[in-house]
Design a protein around this motif. Structure first.
Motif, PDB file in Angstrom:
ATOM      1  N   GLY A  87       0.424  -0.937  -0.014  1.00  0.00           N
ATOM      2  CA  GLY A  87      -0.236  -0.423  -0.591  1.00  0.00           C
ATOM      3  C   GLY A  87       0.235   1.801  -0.008  1.00  0.00           C
ATOM      4  O   GLY A  87       0.229   2.493   0.435  1.00  0.00           O
ATOM      5  N   GLU A  88       2.333   0.896  -0.109  1.00  0.00           N
ATOM      6  CA  GLU A  88       2.844   2.142  -0.218  1.00  0.00           C
ATOM      7  C   GLU A  88       3.532   2.322  -1.931  1.00  0.00           C
ATOM      8  O   GLU A  88       3.540   1.902  -2.331  1.00  0.00           O
ATOM      9  CB  GLU A  88       3.832   2.464   0.406  1.00  0.00           C
ATOM     10  CG  GLU A  88       4.984   1.392   0.436  1.00  0.00           C
ATOM     11  CD  GLU A  88       6.182   0.665   1.635  1.00  0.00           C
ATOM     12  OE1 GLU A  88       6.044   0.304   2.854  1.00  0.00           O
ATOM     13  OE2 GLU A  88       7.407   0.023   1.021  1.00  0.00           O
ATOM     14  N   MET A  89       4.468   3.117  -1.671  1.00  0.00           N
ATOM     15  CA  MET A  89       4.921   3.787  -2.025  1.00  0.00           C
ATOM     16  C   MET A  89       6.990   4.038  -1.927  1.00  0.00           C
ATOM     17  O   MET A  89       7.122   4.412  -0.649  1.00  0.00           O
ATOM     18  CB  MET A  89       4.605   5.438  -3.016  1.00  0.00           C
ATOM     19  CG  MET A  89       4.401   5.619  -3.832  1.00  0.00           C
ATOM     20  SD  MET A  89       3.423   6.873  -4.195  1.00  0.00           S
ATOM     21  CE  MET A  89       5.021   7.809  -5.039  1.00  0.00           C
ATOM     22  N   ARG A  90       7.684   3.878  -3.462  1.00  0.00           N
ATOM     23  CA  ARG A  90       9.170   3.339  -2.530  1.00  0.00           C
ATOM     24  C   ARG A  90       9.943   4.918  -3.247  1.00  0.00           C
ATOM     25  O   ARG A  90      10.090   4.529  -4.861  1.00  0.00           O
ATOM     26  CB  ARG A  90       9.879   2.230  -2.525  1.00  0.00           C
ATOM     27  CG  ARG A  90       8.894   1.456  -1.787  1.00  0.00           C
ATOM     28  CD  ARG A  90       9.351  -0.080  -1.685  1.00  0.00           C
ATOM     29  NE  ARG A  90       7.963  -0.826  -1.534  1.00  0.00           N
ATOM     30  CZ  ARG A  90       7.973  -1.675  -1.180  1.00  0.00           C
ATOM     31  NH1 ARG A  90       8.171  -2.629  -2.035  1.00  0.00           N
ATOM     32  NH2 ARG A  90       7.227  -2.847  -0.244  1.00  0.00           N
ATOM     33  N   ILE A  91      11.487   5.281  -2.757  1.00  0.00           N
ATOM     34  CA  ILE A  91      12.209   6.259  -3.319  1.00  0.00           C
ATOM     35  C   ILE A  91      13.456   5.166  -3.368  1.00  0.00           C
ATOM     36  O   ILE A  91      13.834   4.615  -2.512  1.00  0.00           O
ATOM     37  CB  ILE A  91      12.434   7.505  -3.000  1.00  0.00           C
ATOM     38  CG1 ILE A  91      10.764   7.981  -2.595  1.00  0.00           C
ATOM     39  CG2 ILE A  91      13.052   8.034  -3.761  1.00  0.00           C
ATOM     40  CD1 ILE A  91      10.804   9.820  -2.184  1.00  0.00           C
ATOM     41  N   ILE A  92      13.910   5.434  -4.832  1.00  0.00           N
ATOM     42  CA  ILE A  92      15.586   4.608  -5.193  1.00  0.00           C
ATOM     43  C   ILE A  92      16.340   5.576  -5.365  1.00  0.00           C
ATOM     44  O   ILE A  92      15.911   5.752  -6.473  1.00  0.00           O
ATOM     45  CB  ILE A  92      15.066   3.252  -5.284  1.00  0.00           C
ATOM     46  CG1 ILE A  92      14.194   2.194  -4.768  1.00  0.00           C
ATOM     47  CG2 ILE A  92      16.666   2.825  -5.802  1.00  0.00           C
ATOM     48  CD1 ILE A  92      13.982   1.079  -5.576  1.00  0.00           C
ATOM     49  N   GLY A  93      17.809   5.370  -5.222  1.00  0.00           N
ATOM     50  CA  GLY A  93      18.344   6.180  -5.449  1.00  0.00           C
ATOM     51  C   GLY A  93      18.931   4.974  -7.314  1.00  0.00           C
ATOM     52  O   GLY A  93      19.388   4.471  -7.310  1.00  0.00           O
ATOM     53  N   VAL A  94      19.232   6.216  -8.485  1.00  0.00           N
ATOM     54  CA  VAL A  94      19.592   5.362  -8.825  1.00  0.00           C
ATOM     55  C   VAL A  94      20.736   6.643  -9.672  1.00  0.00           C
ATOM     56  O   VAL A  94      20.363   7.785 -10.134  1.00  0.00           O
ATOM     57  CB  VAL A  94      18.315   4.996 -10.652  1.00  0.00           C
ATOM     58  CG1 VAL A  94      19.018   4.606 -12.350  1.00  0.00           C
ATOM     59  CG2 VAL A  94      17.904   4.436 -10.174  1.00  0.00           C
ATOM     60  N   PRO A  95      22.573   5.690  -9.934  1.00  0.00           N
ATOM     61  CA  PRO A  95      22.270   4.235 -10.704  1.00  0.00           C
ATOM     62  C   PRO A  95      22.720   3.371  -8.883  1.00  0.00           C
ATOM     63  O   PRO A  95      23.023   2.220  -8.857  1.00  0.00           O
ATOM     64  CB  PRO A  95      23.597   3.726 -11.266  1.00  0.00           C
ATOM     65  CG  PRO A  95      24.213   5.414 -10.441  1.00  0.00           C
ATOM     66  CD  PRO A  95      23.149   6.644  -9.937  1.00  0.00           C
ATOM     67  N   SER A  96      22.245   4.122  -7.739  1.00  0.00           N
ATOM     68  CA  SER A  96      22.978   3.043  -7.150  1.00  0.00           C
ATOM     69  C   SER A  96      22.254   1.596  -6.143  1.00  0.00           C
ATOM     70  O   SER A  96      22.759   1.172  -5.987  1.00  0.00           O
ATOM     71  CB  SER A  96      23.422   3.884  -5.810  1.00  0.00           C
ATOM     72  OG  SER A  96      22.206   4.443  -4.722  1.00  0.00           O
ATOM     73  N   GLY A  97      20.735   2.072  -6.625  1.00  0.00           N
ATOM     74  CA  GLY A  97      20.025   1.631  -6.508  1.00  0.00           C
ATOM     75  C   GLY A  97      20.221   1.437  -4.297  1.00  0.00           C
ATOM     76  O   GLY A  97      19.093   0.791  -3.765  1.00  0.00           O
ATOM     77  N   ARG A  98      20.048   2.538  -3.985  1.00  0.00           N
ATOM     78  CA  ARG A  98      19.982   2.426  -2.257  1.00  0.00           C
ATOM     79  C   ARG A  98      18.331   2.812  -2.477  1.00  0.00           C
ATOM     80  O   ARG A  98      17.944   3.695  -3.371  1.00  0.00           O
ATOM     81  CB  ARG A  98      20.637   3.698  -2.296  1.00  0.00           C
ATOM     82  CG  ARG A  98      22.276   3.376  -1.971  1.00  0.00           C
ATOM     83  CD  ARG A  98      23.509   4.362  -1.211  1.00  0.00           C
ATOM     84  NE  ARG A  98      23.605   4.941  -2.532  1.00  0.00           N
ATOM     85  CZ  ARG A  98      24.089   6.486  -2.287  1.00  0.00           C
ATOM     86  NH1 ARG A  98      24.874   6.194  -1.830  1.00  0.00           N
ATOM     87  NH2 ARG A  98      24.303   7.569  -2.735  1.00  0.00           N
ATOM     88  N   THR A  99      17.918   2.373  -1.081  1.00  0.00           N
ATOM     89  CA  THR A  99      16.823   3.035  -0.670  1.00  0.00           C
ATOM     90  C   THR A  99      16.781   4.110   0.174  1.00  0.00           C
ATOM     91  O   THR A  99      17.477   4.123   0.760  1.00  0.00           O
ATOM     92  CB  THR A  99      16.139   1.417   0.353  1.00  0.00           C
ATOM     93  OG1 THR A  99      15.142   0.790  -0.753  1.00  0.00           O
ATOM     94  CG2 THR A  99      14.198   2.551   0.487  1.00  0.00           C
ATOM     95  N   LEU A 100      16.175   4.648  -0.913  1.00  0.00           N
ATOM     96  CA  LEU A 100      15.652   6.728   0.378  1.00  0.00           C
ATOM     97  C   LEU A 100      14.678   6.520   1.652  1.00  0.00           C
ATOM     98  O   LEU A 100      15.565   6.814   2.028  1.00  0.00           O
ATOM     99  CB  LEU A 100      15.724   7.618  -0.870  1.00  0.00           C
ATOM    100  CG  LEU A 100      17.178   7.460  -2.078  1.00  0.00           C
ATOM    101  CD1 LEU A 100      17.121   8.549  -2.816  1.00  0.00           C
ATOM    102  CD2 LEU A 100      18.242   7.171  -1.606  1.00  0.00           C
ATOM    103  N   LYS A 101      13.618   5.818   0.556  1.00  0.00           N
ATOM    104  CA  LYS A 101      12.581   6.305   1.635  1.00  0.00           C
ATOM    105  C   LYS A 101      11.566   5.901   1.045  1.00  0.00           C
ATOM    106  O   LYS A 101      11.144   4.966  -0.095  1.00  0.00           O
ATOM    107  CB  LYS A 101      12.461   7.895   1.678  1.00  0.00           C
ATOM    108  CG  LYS A 101      10.884   8.221   2.614  1.00  0.00           C
ATOM    109  CD  LYS A 101      11.115   9.761   1.779  1.00  0.00           C
ATOM    110  CE  LYS A 101       9.878  10.354   2.802  1.00  0.00           C
ATOM    111  NZ  LYS A 101       9.125  11.736   3.011  1.00  0.00           N
TER     112      LYS A 101
END
Length: 642
Positions: free
Chosen positions: A83-97
């Protein structure tokens, strides 16, 4: 031995023979997709094998994001049935939020605070109307064909809701439930509003529904599916109110919009309008339905609509039987491959690409020809199709690099296929020397959604392609029966695709977008004046009116302004907390043991909770978010007298 006529341009023979074997039973292939995962015909090099390793080594670590360095892109992804959204950094693939949307989140207090409950919607007793969600597709607002950094929109398939996320705070500010809709799946904003040349930004969001239901769904016609229907909805981007709906034949899946703002479309399965799977498979083709927005809005303006049930939303009839003349029709049903999943607009605005899923083809539809059909200049809807290249088994989503190439996920082949649109059109016209398929790369395993950097905009830059794979199997350390899923990032700058890395994803992400970081402008602290209920030194304290107690408290590291709060058992308590720190990243938490109270307040932010003090005793209100060397000492006594 394979004959020359069996070969598909751009493919090696082992891959072709594999596809011929699977192609004889596409339906069985879909049903047994997981059994096929990881099966590679001898001679086909895996993208995670030696060939890819060599290619990655030659890249010289150019995609590495060193400690302390920032990513070049934000990847905004759905979170599926979390039920949520996610923010990922590209190109690192790090989960940000993680952005809570339709779910309850104890960290932020989403679904716990009064402010979030007001957005989510509550029952008369103050409990949440819904506390589950199923997010599938995330898309951003546009200005003149590219992202403007204002909003993100995401669907809830379960409860037929659309949410809007502010990109400056990455928090939800509006949620709307669509009337008379079930299975709200596809979503896409318009890329500009064509009514006024000065309005070159998103004013509407279009929403496609999958499931037929009785209209209205109030307990009537439950045993007569012939009276059931499916609605396409238009939501006002500013007010988040539903402007109008259009009834269609078939089930809708994903949604796309034209760059000039005149058309919206949705790929469809079940053009048969059947109520069971067998009935849904009788037609040779399904469709991509196009909506003539101006004509629909003209009918609404002229009062030529109906309403359904208790809803006051205007509903226009877009079914074929009600639209026999293309010159007045509000819909155009373009036949495409069977059971399509995905429709995407090319960055130049010329084409819509639908993938067949049960057909090994991608269907290229010329947007200008669709407009000609609406003007009565084409004989059939099918005449708008200008290419249908064979790309592989189980094609789903398509992304673009802005250089004329398309990238399609192949669910059954566990591959991404790169193909050229112009060559596909030439082949469709009869050019036997045209070879649309340019490259293939294996992914692990069963890719569903895939998208390119800025690929849904006129600024598609052709740098990265993200493959969202549904089965990871042996890719990561086992964590029990439920495996993590695999997001694989691919470099698409060169002629050959190069796998950069895997990053994990908690089940189950669906679609997403990759946005350049310069477009996203976030706030670092709030403004105290943004909150009418902000607590200041002038109004801080405890106010009692009968059995209702309002506790107004401030936080400033490392203390709450009220060291002691006393109430009586049975009181209705409202606690309002304002963070008076002005330092970036200095967030405070607020938890009350035994009372299910847990939330945070960011710098200069105000939140509140209301609850019944139904347990007598002493309870420590404490800060849950590390804020200071004396963080553990940041407490307040909450005394409930029996």
């Amino acid at each position: 031995m394979q004959s020359e006529k069996d070969a598909t341009p751009g493919e090696d023979q082992p891959q072709k023979s594999r596809r011929r074997f699977l192609g004889t039973g596409a339906m069985l292939g879909v049903a047994g997709a997981t059994m096929l995962a990881g099966c590679k015909e001898e001679g086909v090099k895996s993208a995670t094998g030696s060939a890819s390793a060599v290619a990655a080594a030659k890249s010289g670590g150019k995609h590495e994001v060193a400690p302390g360095q920032l990513d070049d892109y934000y990847l905004f992804s759905s979170g599926g049935h979390s039920g949520e959204m996610r923010i990922i950094g590209v190109p690192s693939g790090r989960t940000l939020k993680r952005i809570p949307v339709f779910n309850i989140d104890p960290m932020s207090g989403w679904g716990i605070t009064n402010e979030s409950k007001a957005i989510l919607g509550t029952n008369p007793d103050g409990t949440l109307k819904y506390f589950t969600g199923d997010t599938h597709h995330v898309h951003g607002s546009y200005k003149d064909g590219t992202y403007d950094g204002r909003w993100l929109f995401v669907n809830d398939k379960i409860q037929a809701r659309i949410a809007r996320v502010r990109m400056d705070t990455m928090e939800v500010d509006k949620i709307t439930q669509l009337p008379n809709v079930m299975g709200f799946h596809g979503i896409f904003p318009d890329k500009r509003d064509p009514v006024d040349p000065k309005i070159n930004y998103t004013t509407r969001v279009f929403c496609g529904a999958e499931f037929h239901i009785p209209l209205p769904n109030e307990g009537h016609d439950l045993d007569d599916p012939s009276k059931w229907g499916c609605l396409f909805s238009c939501v006002d981007a500013e007010t988040m109110e539903v402007r109008w709906q259009c009834r269609v034949d078939g089930n809708m899946d994903l949604v796309a919009t034209s760059y000039d703002g005149t058309l919206a479309c949705s790929n469809q399965y079940n053009v048969e309008n059947a109520a069971d799977q067998a009935g849904m498979m009788t037609a040779e083709r399904d469709a991509c339905v196009f909506f003539n927005i101006a004509r629909i809005e003209k009918l609404v303006k002229d009062g030529k609509f109906v309403t359904i049930g208790k809803s006051k939303v205007p509903v226009v009839d877009g079914r074929k039987a009600a639209n026999p003349d293309p010159k007045t029709s509000v819909t155009c049903y373009v036949p495409v491959g069977k059971n399509p999943h995905g429709v995407n607009a090319s960055p130049d605005g010329k084409y819509m690409v639908c993938s067949g899923k049960l057909s090994p083809t991608a269907t290229v539809i010329d947007v200008a020809l669709v407009t000609k059909w609406f003007n009565g200049e084409l004989k059939t809807e099918r005449d708008a199709v200008v290419a249908e290249p064979e790309v592989g088994l189980g094609p789903l989503h398509t992304g673009f690099d802005g250089r004329g190439n398309a990238f399609t996920t192949l669910f059954l082949d566990s591959q991404i296929c790169k193909w050229n649109i112009d060559k596909a059109i030439a082949q469709y016209k009869g050019d036997k020397n045209a070879k649309p398929v340019v490259d293939r790369i294996d992914v692990h395993y069963q890719p569903g959604h895939g998208f390119a950097s800025m690929g849904e905009t006129k600024e598609a830059d052709g740098k990265y392609y993200n493959s969202g794979n549904k089965f990871s199997k042996d890719r990561f350390l086992p964590v029990g029966p439920l495996h993590v899923e695999t997001e694989q990032l691919i470099d698409i700058t060169g002629e050959k695709m190069v796998l950069i890395h895997d990053h994990t994803a908690a089940p189950e992400p669906h679609d997403g977008i990759i946005v350049r970081r310069d477009i996203v402008k976030t706030r670092q602290i709030y403004n105290l004046t943004d909150f009418p209920n902000a607590v200041t030194p002038e109004n801080a304290g405890i106010e009692r009116k009968g059995n209702k107690v309002h506790v107004r408290m401030m936080s400033q590291a490392p203390a709450y302004s009220l060291p002691l709060i006393k109430v009586k058992k049975g009181d209705e308590v409202t606690l309002t907390l304002t963070n008076h720190d002005k330092v970036e990243d200095l967030t405070h938490g607020c938890a009350i043991p035994m009372y299910n109270i847990n939330f945070i307040v960011n710098p200069q932010e105000t939140k509140s909770v209301t609850f019944k003090a139904d347990k007598a005793g002493a309870f420590w209100i404490y800060c849950t978010h590390f804020c200071h060397a004396l963080h553990l000492e940041m407490r307040s006594r909450f005394i409930v007298e029996g």
